[in-house]
Each structure stands twice: as structure tokens, then as C-alpha cells.
Design an enzyme around this catalytic site. Structure first.
Site, PDB file in Angstrom:
ATOM      1  N   ARG A 119     -44.608  20.232  55.315  1.00 60.17           N
ATOM      2  CA  ARG A 119     -43.150  20.058  55.397  1.00 60.17           C
ATOM      3  C   ARG A 119     -42.623  18.981  54.464  1.00 60.17           C
ATOM      4  O   ARG A 119     -41.444  18.965  54.147  1.00 60.17           O
ATOM      5  CB  ARG A 119     -42.752  19.726  56.830  1.00 60.17           C
ATOM      6  CG  ARG A 119     -43.382  18.426  57.325  1.00 60.17           C
ATOM      7  CD  ARG A 119     -42.811  18.016  58.664  1.00 60.17           C
ATOM      8  NE  ARG A 119     -43.667  17.051  59.334  1.00 60.17           N
ATOM      9  CZ  ARG A 119     -43.330  16.393  60.431  1.00 60.17           C
ATOM     10  NH1 ARG A 119     -42.157  16.600  60.997  1.00 60.17           N
ATOM     11  NH2 ARG A 119     -44.148  15.537  60.979  1.00 60.17           N
ATOM     12  N   ILE A 144     -28.041  11.797  63.767  1.00 63.83           N
ATOM     13  CA  ILE A 144     -28.982  11.241  64.737  1.00 63.83           C
ATOM     14  C   ILE A 144     -28.767   9.739  64.938  1.00 63.83           C
ATOM     15  O   ILE A 144     -29.246   9.161  65.906  1.00 63.83           O
ATOM     16  CB  ILE A 144     -30.438  11.535  64.301  1.00 63.83           C
ATOM     17  CG1 ILE A 144     -31.429  11.427  65.480  1.00 63.83           C
ATOM     18  CG2 ILE A 144     -30.887  10.611  63.180  1.00 63.83           C
ATOM     19  CD1 ILE A 144     -31.388  12.587  66.394  1.00 63.83           C
ATOM     20  N   ARG A 158     -43.630  20.109  62.782  1.00 67.49           N
ATOM     21  CA  ARG A 158     -45.050  19.860  63.053  1.00 67.49           C
ATOM     22  C   ARG A 158     -45.662  21.092  63.697  1.00 67.49           C
ATOM     23  O   ARG A 158     -46.839  21.368  63.503  1.00 67.49           O
ATOM     24  CB  ARG A 158     -45.242  18.718  64.066  1.00 67.49           C
ATOM     25  CG  ARG A 158     -45.296  17.336  63.490  1.00 67.49           C
ATOM     26  CD  ARG A 158     -45.744  16.333  64.550  1.00 67.49           C
ATOM     27  NE  ARG A 158     -47.187  16.110  64.545  1.00 67.49           N
ATOM     28  CZ  ARG A 158     -47.836  15.371  65.443  1.00 67.49           C
ATOM     29  NH1 ARG A 158     -47.181  14.809  66.441  1.00 67.49           N
ATOM     30  NH2 ARG A 158     -49.131  15.211  65.351  1.00 67.49           N
ATOM     31  N   ARG A 163     -16.751  10.908  62.706  1.00 71.58           N
ATOM     32  CA  ARG A 163     -17.217  12.009  61.869  1.00 71.58           C
ATOM     33  C   ARG A 163     -16.146  13.060  61.598  1.00 71.58           C
ATOM     34  O   ARG A 163     -16.304  13.853  60.672  1.00 71.58           O
ATOM     35  CB  ARG A 163     -18.433  12.666  62.523  1.00 71.58           C
ATOM     36  CG  ARG A 163     -19.599  11.706  62.759  1.00 71.58           C
ATOM     37  CD  ARG A 163     -20.062  10.992  61.501  1.00 71.58           C
ATOM     38  NE  ARG A 163     -21.215  10.130  61.779  1.00 71.58           N
ATOM     39  CZ  ARG A 163     -21.795   9.385  60.863  1.00 71.58           C
ATOM     40  NH1 ARG A 163     -21.336   9.322  59.614  1.00 71.58           N
ATOM     41  NH2 ARG A 163     -22.823   8.624  61.183  1.00 71.58           N
ATOM     42  N   LEU A 187     -18.628  13.119  77.274  1.00 73.34           N
ATOM     43  CA  LEU A 187     -17.366  13.212  76.541  1.00 73.34           C
ATOM     44  C   LEU A 187     -16.997  11.884  75.865  1.00 73.34           C
ATOM     45  O   LEU A 187     -16.492  11.881  74.742  1.00 73.34           O
ATOM     46  CB  LEU A 187     -16.245  13.654  77.501  1.00 73.34           C
ATOM     47  CG  LEU A 187     -14.849  13.774  76.914  1.00 73.34           C
ATOM     48  CD1 LEU A 187     -14.798  14.718  75.728  1.00 73.34           C
ATOM     49  CD2 LEU A 187     -13.861  14.233  78.000  1.00 73.34           C
ATOM     50  N   HIS A 188     -17.248  10.773  76.508  1.00 69.11           N
ATOM     51  CA  HIS A 188     -16.920   9.481  75.892  1.00 69.11           C
ATOM     52  C   HIS A 188     -17.689   9.292  74.591  1.00 69.11           C
ATOM     53  O   HIS A 188     -17.109   8.915  73.563  1.00 69.11           O
ATOM     54  CB  HIS A 188     -17.233   8.341  76.873  1.00 69.11           C
ATOM     55  CG  HIS A 188     -17.202   6.998  76.222  1.00 69.11           C
ATOM     56  ND1 HIS A 188     -16.059   6.459  75.680  1.00 69.11           N
ATOM     57  CD2 HIS A 188     -18.181   6.087  75.996  1.00 69.11           C
ATOM     58  CE1 HIS A 188     -16.339   5.272  75.166  1.00 69.11           C
ATOM     59  NE2 HIS A 188     -17.613   5.032  75.335  1.00 69.11           N
ATOM     60  N   THR A 207     -15.343   4.761  81.162  1.00 70.77           N
ATOM     61  CA  THR A 207     -16.357   5.353  82.047  1.00 70.77           C
ATOM     62  C   THR A 207     -15.947   6.699  82.658  1.00 70.77           C
ATOM     63  O   THR A 207     -16.813   7.569  82.790  1.00 70.77           O
ATOM     64  CB  THR A 207     -16.824   4.365  83.145  1.00 70.77           C
ATOM     65  OG1 THR A 207     -15.688   3.890  83.840  1.00 70.77           O
ATOM     66  CG2 THR A 207     -17.577   3.194  82.526  1.00 70.77           C
ATOM     67  N   TYR A 222     -35.864  21.348  66.390  1.00 69.64           N
ATOM     68  CA  TYR A 222     -36.920  22.239  65.923  1.00 69.64           C
ATOM     69  C   TYR A 222     -37.963  21.386  65.202  1.00 69.64           C
ATOM     70  O   TYR A 222     -37.622  20.590  64.322  1.00 69.64           O
ATOM     71  CB  TYR A 222     -36.293  23.242  64.956  1.00 69.64           C
ATOM     72  CG  TYR A 222     -37.196  24.383  64.574  1.00 69.64           C
ATOM     73  CD1 TYR A 222     -37.268  25.534  65.356  1.00 69.64           C
ATOM     74  CD2 TYR A 222     -37.946  24.333  63.409  1.00 69.64           C
ATOM     75  CE1 TYR A 222     -38.085  26.597  64.989  1.00 69.64           C
ATOM     76  CE2 TYR A 222     -38.766  25.391  63.041  1.00 69.64           C
ATOM     77  CZ  TYR A 222     -38.835  26.519  63.838  1.00 69.64           C
ATOM     78  OH  TYR A 222     -39.631  27.562  63.472  1.00 69.64           O
TER      79      TYR A 222
END
EC number: 2.1.1.148
Lengths: 330, 330, 330, 330
Positions: free
Chosen positions: A203, A110, A123, A230, A220-221, A88, A120
Site C-alpha cells: 500500500r 481525522i 493492511r 470545513r 451533533l455538537h 452539551t 477500510y
């Protein structure tokens, strides 16, 4: 990557300064707003931040009270928190990035849900004519041994053909997207006899290597959780390069937290109960055979690589083990 | 703990059955609704659940596609997922508990944010006259070495006095709470000449060992995260007993996931980059001195305990190491 | 959409039944596992669920205690909870869907973060050769008045050309994707002289209308939040049809919650402080001019449409107002 | 409330300034670190922040692209976003508070899960001898009509007795807590013959009005969600005063967002489908009777109060309606 107008906007933003009572990190201020190029047309830049190493300590001290004053230096306390997964206090720092990235990378990214995002929107607006095409040295074959991995780099005619297909298909699809939209830069019809397809429909003709962009903000956690997955050797190259650029911003921002993360998370290994039992037997002088170890073959290989041993369990000379590079990999 | 009416309600719920097409786990059905006593007046019971071991596999297979069919058995795939921290398939199972617990335990518990909660509200209703008083064997002194830990059990007169204070203060405060409310069981004033204090105010007079209750629902991934912290030796005893009761429900519900969790999470240890370097040197036959290890004294002690070695780094005979019980502790 | 093998698997799953003590909803059981077709190749099906209308009431009663027994019927309590946005009891129900959907729809959908997701991974597996092409009646032009909206349907030659481009580009890109992969159905090389591009790279050549699929699980409160945005008239048609299919599953599952949602959320309107002031003045008999209303032109138009008035503020006859369809739209 | 040392620390923090390239809000800088007194011993102070009104606009523009440049001023865009519940741009601002508050207030507050928290831990440290006792004018009776509400203020002897009980019980329980701990300020035993009860156990003797403190950090969207519930007339007074102090910090920080929040959220009302139908009929000149309205009695009363009408549906003169104060209340 960026237009001239955008470069000027960034230069102006970097030139402006204000006075603040907030915790300020000069090493991160030096990087602020500056785009770091990533892949062929992408970038990453820090837009804003809140907190520093001292903010982690401040939050930990309200939790653990006067007692933590005994830990008389911040670095030690931050290492303690990281080692014991007291997460925490690390949530008390926040950072915001502006990122330009291919859509297929955005789709992986995501999946990390504990973040704030403004992407961005195709649509509302028209995407730029930019798509990722791998550099030849990153044009990897499918790994034969690892379903999600990459094998050797493609060569010769096959490589050339693949690059041609990627370039041509992305360009053609973009051009058709633009033709279906039938809009010029001011939003007027190019061909007045045509109606123009709705942006939200057109699109769908774009390829997954088209670039998008977003503002992405997290604490940050959660950022370290993202980076542990990643920036890891098992991550896909195209997202790993973003993670590596972010790691450098973390190093500038919160150097103690960065160092603790490297030692206790990125460079750490986890031993299962069964693996630990094997290590104990080996340290007691026993020659443990793979067969009697209670580990699967794959786990045995992973363990021996971690320990710098060959597959029979003997320590390799010089510590230069074949598995050295995979320590901490997930 | 429960009134007669509640026992009858539970018996009726347990007697009723319906047909369903959903995945069903007979071992958990057998436990459904049945309260497991915890502490002196608390309990825990499973109210509902969704999914089973096969649901984890099903979700993993949609993610990893046809490839995972090669992993020809569910147990192996679940162990692989747990070992490599592929957490999302475990989120596909959900469980709901009804828990009665002291308020100071509830305050720790609620810090786990990824859950759904409905707590009994003392703004609307009147709390029961029940408070936790530790059994004498759990009446521990403050640990001298560990700020958050417990030391030896209190003895003799001091123990008796402490228990008396806890009992008397909780009872007196509850009685004053009731007097301030001035309500009988039907909500009518006990003393018609008094107005009665608002419930939302009167509750502030209660002590933190007063029992509350809630419905608490979470997915299996987050439940295992909760258990890895709260069923751990370092957790406070009063929350650990709830976590241990929950572990048993997990064992009945998803036996493969439970076993993998035990091997790869509860019983696992994490070695920092520096600890791993020490282990490699030891396995190569080097006598590594604590001083030159790059570890702090505390980390050195922890490592030696993990490895079943004494503090000089020698393997203890029989594997019965002083640190055995702390493997996996956080 | 589904292979014969999948249809048989679904039939087998639907045929199997077990006994359970859990709350069970026959109307939802009847739909379980059954795919509802959506768009040209997509579907939605309920895979599992937990809870029912009574579970919402049960959770509310633990929160609000004995008091809620006065509300002597479940429907009334559920309507009260919905009206006053007491959202936590709705979190006590959970549902899991299996969805096949175009990637550009998935990218909108995933923005709803409070859900559990396992998506088919094109890093590990090969996507099917299926892409969304709008039916002619959904091939809309860009709205001239509303940047994110659709205008009239494209016609004649332009429509035919757009459909051709969408079909050809998706098909060609898929075929190139397959060629770059160089794998047959068993994963063997089609052309042994080629290495085959890594799956994680080849996928970038696909178009955004390619179908993907996922398991998506969420609680009822968050599902209703999703539906209030995505089953709304302002949502893009291609995601709205999924939301509408989900609405029908909610109606079968928790009929009281569904009805309350329709009355207090979907069909409700929000008046700003300034709008409310206008309504009060109108009810007091004042002829409020748009100019002196304190509302922007756009807000004035929205308000008059809500109220069934023309733009001068006069009630339209028969209640058949031009804005009737947009009530509740966001 | 704060010790002299703490006051000096705050003064020092306020005196220190640095240069930054980040967005900076002078009006909030002026408040930074300064404690705002709340209740008898509590406070709230802003410790850090990220972003400003322009950061909301910046994020919205990346989402909605060039199109939003047409909205040629920030205020209009922010109002549009708030009105249409486009919430993600508001997530791009972050704020961190340090709060001292009674435990029973903390228990309500912590139910807002989308925040980062570090609370003073009574497992590690000893709580201060401070407890909330209501001012006489806030010593309310239980509402007869509203289960969660407050009625008239207690008077005379009953008020005096209640205040005495609250004070005496909190003080006695704290003194017993301290006695059980048997620690002086340096952590040494007061009575060397006693062991001292573990802090994690002794705390259970404290009353719910004991003060605790925490660092609490959240984004602007979630903060506004908190405030819409807790700064509302229906919130318990003891949490509302914190929310009101926070509202003032929001006003200083993001004045456009604050104003839009006040107009479109705090001062707004929601009409159900049935309520809207009634309003339309009234505007068309119909005298709608409560009985034929399709509304429950309670909904009818609420609607008439919103509209500034008496219970027969006639507009009250002067707009000074009996329900004016409850507009926007939830």
C-alpha cells in the site's frame, strides 16, 4: 462509485422498515442510506441517527429544569442554547455516515478527534482502483497572497500537463501495487512463481489521491464544530464539498438547530476587544483612521470588510460590500 | 487551610532546585508550589508545567512550515493563532494544579472533561472538617430577572439566619459523619463497642460545601476554554475566584498567549448574522428601530450594550456605556 | 535525516540549561532533543516532559489519602496501581516527541485520539524528498495464514523488482510533484511561464511512503496504551520500531512504571472465563481434550501456547514452548 | 420516584410508534422509556439507542474488508473483536439513559469522561426532597482488611442510630435549604419580607445523598468499560446496582456483544508475566512454593483463588474454590 451489488443492497435496506418508539425524523429517513455523490468517485451517505430537535430541548430541560418550560417553544430555546454556547444538549444527538473520500482528505478529516471511526484497512484488504483527479475548473494555482490558499485556475498546456501527470502517476502506482501484491480477486497468486508482497507494505506505493472509505460517527455538537471549520470558505475545496453535503443532512435532520447554527455560528463574526472599540467610535460619529485604530493592517481590512465599509471606513453603498462573502469565514 | 507540616513540605520543595534542558519560565517558577488562598479555606497552587510561549510557536512552525518564519516574531504569530482559532499549538503546553475547593464547585469544574484529575477519595480516607461559608458580602439573593444569577446581597436578620444555618448544618453533619465512622486519627475505634460505618457510606452525610481537593492537569488550549467560561462575569462567584487565580498563573507562564486570549477571547464579542446586518445599517447612517431589526428584544439589548449605545441605538457619551462590563460575557 | 543547521540547533538546545523547581529526571535529560534514528530516514526525539515516578505516587496519594502512606515505598504502590488498572495517576505525567515517519505509519498512529498533534502541513509547505523503502530483510510476503500478517521474506528477482518499483515510483511522483509546484527554494517560479499548482493539490501526487513529521504529546497512561498495541509482536514492523524507541524513553523516564508495565501489561496474558475453567481442570489433574474444552480451535492453540504446552495439553520440556514469544501478544 | 404526570408522559411515549429504516431491536424497544427502580428513590431508563449487533459487524467489515466475510457468522466475528480488543467497531453503537441517582454516586460516575451528560442544575432549579438512606442490610461497617471495602453489616443500636442520623440530617438540611430559598412552587416568596437566598448558594446546604438526575449518553465500547469497573464485585454497592441494571439493557440490546463481554471481560482474568510462569511450572508438575514464586503474598493469594487452589497450590475438590466469586474482579 458503487457496484451493482452495492446499489441493490442499498435499495433493499431502504425498502425495509420497522416500527420504533424512538424519535424519528421523516425528512432524514427519506435520505437514509442514499449515497450523495461528492468529487469524482466519492460519496457520503447517512447510515443511522439518534435524536432530533426535540431531544436537544429534552436534555436542556433536564439541565435547566422546570424554568425552561417558560421558554414556551423549542425553536426559541434551541436558538438560546446556540447563542450562548450551551453545547452539551447538542451532544445528545448522534449521526453516522459512510464516506468514500481521497486519502489526503481523510488525513485532514481525522484531525477531528471527537468521533468514532472505522476505516477500510489496506493492511487486510486491497483498495479499489479509484483516485481523485480534479475537474479542470478546480485545478487552481498556488495563491500568491495566501500561503494556504488557491489562486486562479490553471490554463492551457500547464493544466493539461498537470492532469496528465496526476492521472498517469496514480494509475501506474496502482498497477504496480497490484503487481506487487500478485493476487487475483479470489486471493490466489496471479503468477504462481511469485510470493506476493504483504498488503501492509504494498500500500505504501499508492498516491494520496487514492480513495479510501470509512464509517464516521459523531454527536451533533462536534459535527457542528467540524462544519464550522470545513464548510467555511477557507477550507480546502476537496473537504468543503463533503462538509456541504453534510450540512444538507443536518438541515433535514434538526431544522431548528441548523437554522440557529447558520445565524449564530456560520454567519456570525467575532470582534476583538480592539475591533469593538473601533466600531463604538465609528457609531459615535468619529472618523477613525486605520493608523490610530490599534489594529494591524490585516485586522483593519478584515474589520472593514465585515462592516461593509471601504478601507477608509466609509460604508459602501447598497450594502454590497467587497467583504460580504467572507463574513464568518475563519 | 494547610497544616504546619504541609507548609514545611512546600518550603522544602521550593528550596530544591535542579538543572534542566527543558524550556523554563522564571516568572512561573517563582510561583511554583506556593498556595494562593481562594474562598475561606480553599487554595490553588501550580505543581508542574510543560512548555512556554516559544513551545506554541515551535509547534505552529512544524505545522505551517518554513512559511511562518516570515512572521518574524513570536508575539505576532501567537496572536494570529488565537485570532484564527488555530488551537492545536496551544495544546502543546501543559499545567498541573493542586486545588482545594468546595464539593459543589468541584461538581461544576469536573464537567470540563478534557483534563486529568486525581481527587481525594472519601471512600479511602476521611475528609477534613472544613466547609465553605460565604462572606456576608457574597450572600446574594436569587436574581429576579435571571434564573441562574444573583441579585442584591442579603441583609440584616435574614443574612444572619442563613449564615447560622449554613454553619450549623455543615458542622453538625460533619460531627455525625465522624461519629458514624467511629475512628480516631490512627484509625482505631473511638468507642470499641461500635463497629463504625464504612467510609464510603458515611460520607453521604456531608454537605455540598465540604472541602475536597484534587490534582488537576490540562493543556493550555483546554485551560483557556475553561477560563473563558469560568472567569466570565456570568460564572458563579465561587468558581470564578478560582478561575481568576488561574488567569494570573497563565499571565506569568505564557504572557503572549495570555494577552492574545484577553484581546481575542475574553474581551471579544460575537455578532450573529442578524446583529452584523444591524451594525452595517447603523454605520451607513440608518436609524434602525429595534422592531425592524430582526433581533429579539433580549438580543437587541445585548447588542446595544456591546456597542455602547442606549436602547434607542444612540451612542452614549464618553464611551462609558451601561453594557461595558458585559463585553465578552457569555 | 537532519540538516547540518538542525544538528547545530539541537546541539545548542542540549547545551543550554536552566534551573527549575520542577521534578527532573537526569536519565531523560540525557536523551533530551537527541534524535534516535528509526527506519531509513525517520527519527524520534523527546522534546519535553512533565513529571516522574514520584508524580504518579503523589497523585495516587491525594486520591487514596493518608492510607497509601502505609505502602511505604513508591515502587510497590506503582505496581499496585498498574496491576489494578488504576489509570488516573499515570495521566499525571506528560511527554512530547518530535517524530519523522512515513505517511502510512502516521495514518495508523493518528488513530490514537487522546494525544495532541501538530503535523507538518503540505497545504502550507513543501515536503522533503524522502521516502521509506524497506530494507531487504523486511520485504515480507503476505502471510498465508494471517490476513494482516507477514510471511517469509521476498527473495531474488521478485525482491529486486519490488524494491525498484517502490524506489522509482516514489521518486518519479515526487519529481512530478515538484514540477507541478514550479517553485524554487525561495518560493519563486522555476519556469516563469507557468503558474504552479496549489500546494494543497500537488501533494496528492505523493506516495504513502513519503516522510512527514509531527510533534506528538500525550500522557503516560495513554502512551502505555499506545505502546501495548504498537510495541506488540502483532503490530506492523514499521510502527513497532517507533514504539520500541519510545519504550526506551519510558524506561529512562519512569523506571518503576516501566517495570510494572512490562510485568503486568506487556508480559501479561488474559484468560477468558472458558480458558480459566480449562486451566483449573488441568491443574486438578484432568486430561482436558481440546474437543470438550468449550474453546474454539484457535483459542485452544493460543491457550496451549501461553501455557507452554503442546496441542494435546502436555507441558513441553524446559519451558521452551513454541508459543513463548507470543505471550502478551494481542 | 416519579410523579403521576411523569408516569402518564412515559405511557404516552411508549404508546407512540413510528416507522423507521434504521436498525431496530425489538427486545430493547420493549424496555424503552420504562423506569427500572434502583435504590430507594432512583431509577434508570433507556431513552434512545443507535445500532445493534449487526452494526458492530458492519463497521468491522469496512475495516477488515472482504476478508471478514470468511467469518461467516456475526457472533463469531463479535467474539473475535472482543477477545482481541478491537474496540472501534463497538463504538458504532450508542445508547442514552435517564438516571436518577444520589449525588455521591453521580460523583463517581462522572469520572468516566467519554460520555455526554446533561444534569439537572441546582443553579437553575430546585432539587426534589429525596435522599438515599441505605436499606438495613446494606449498612455495612468499614472493612478491616480492605481500605475501600465494606465489612459486616451494622447491627442493633448502632445501625438504628446511623439510620436515624442519616435520615434526620438529610431532612433537616433539605428543610433549611427550602427555607433559605423562600420560594413556593410557583417561584413566589413564601415570606414576602425575606429576599430568598440564591439557588446556586442554597444548594450547598444539601447532603451528598440527595438525589439528582441526568441524561447520560455513551457508545457501547465506553459503556462496557464503565460496566467492567462498576458492575464488578469491587465497586461500591450503590453504583453497582445501577451498573447491573444497565447490564440487563445491554443484554436486550446487543446479545452477542453482551455474551462476548461476559466471557472475555467480566469473567476473564489477567495473569502477570510472573503469574504465568508459576502456572506453567505447576502444569509441568512442579510443586511451586509461594516463597519462590516471585509473587508478593497478596498476588499469590489472588492467583491461587483464580486457579481454584488452596494457598499451598493444591487444587480444591469440586472446583468450588474460595476465590471463585472473585474471578474477573478488579
Amino acid at each position: 462509485m458503487l457496484t451493482d451489488a452495492q446499489h441493490q443492497e442499498i435499495a433493499a435496506a431502504r425498502a425495509a422498515e420497522a416500527r420504533t418508539r424512538r424519535p424519528t425524523v421523516p425528512a432524514l429517513e427519506a435520505l437514509l442510506f442514499q449515497p450523495v455523490p461528492v468529487l469524482d468517485h466519492g460519496f457520503l451517505r447517512v447510515i443511522d441517527y439518534m435524536g432530533d430537535d426535540a431531544a436537544i430541548v429534552q436534555a436542556a430541560r433536564v439541565s435547566y429544569g422546570a424554568g425552561t418550560k417558560a421558554t414556551n417553544e423549542d425553536r426559541g430555546l434551541i436558538r438560546y442554547l446556540m447563542r450562548h454556547r450551551h453545547s452539551t444538549p447538542f451532544e445528545m444527538c448522534e449521526i453516522k455516515y459512510h464516506v468514500k473520500l481521497p486519502i489526503f482528505v481523510a488525513r485532514q478529516w481525522i484531525r477531528h478527534r471527537t468521533a468514532n471511526v472505522n476505516e477500510y484497512s489496506a493492511r487486510y484488504s486491497i483498495l479499489d482502483r479509484e483516485f481523485y483527479v480534479p475537474a479542470p475548473e478546480h485545478l487552481a494555482a498556488q495563491s500568491a497572497s495566501n500561503r494556504q490558499g488557491r489562486g486562479a485556475v490553471l490554463e492551457g498546456a500547464e493544466a493539461a500537463e498537470v492532469l496528465d501527470l496526476l492521472r498517469q502517476d496514480a494509475a501506474r502506482n496502482y498497477d504496480h501495487y497490484a503487481a506487487m501484491l500478485n493476487e487475483d480477486a479470489e486471493g490466489n497468486p496471479v503468477d504462481p512463481a511469485r510470493q506476493g508482497l504483504a498488503r501492509e507494505l504494498a500500500r505504501m506505493n499508492l498516491t494520496l489521491n487514492t480513495y479510501t472509505q470509512w464509517y464516521w460517527k459523531t454527536d451533533l455538537h462536534n459535527l457542528l464544530g467540524f462544519l464550522s471549520l470545513r464548510a467555511d470558505a477557507h477550507a480546502q475545496y476537496e473537504i468543503r464539498v463533503y462538509a456541504e453535503a453534510m450540512l444538507e443532512t443536518v438541515r433535514a435532520w434538526v431544522p431548528h438547530a441548523f437554522e440557529a447554527f447558520r445565524d449564530y455560528r456560520m454567519g456570525a463574526v467575532t470582534l476583538s476587544a480592539q475591533m469593538l472599540a473601533v466600531v463604538r467610535r465609528m457609531l459615535a460619529g468619529e472618523a477613525v483612521p486605520a493608523a490610530g485604530s490599534g489594529l494591524s493592517k490585516r485586522e483593519w481590512r478584515e474589520l472593514m470588510a465585515m462592516l461593509g465599509c471601504d478601507e477608509s471606513g466609509s460604508a459602501l453603498p447598497g450594502g454590497a460590500s467587497p467583504g460580504a462573502e467572507s463574513a464568518g469565514a475563519r
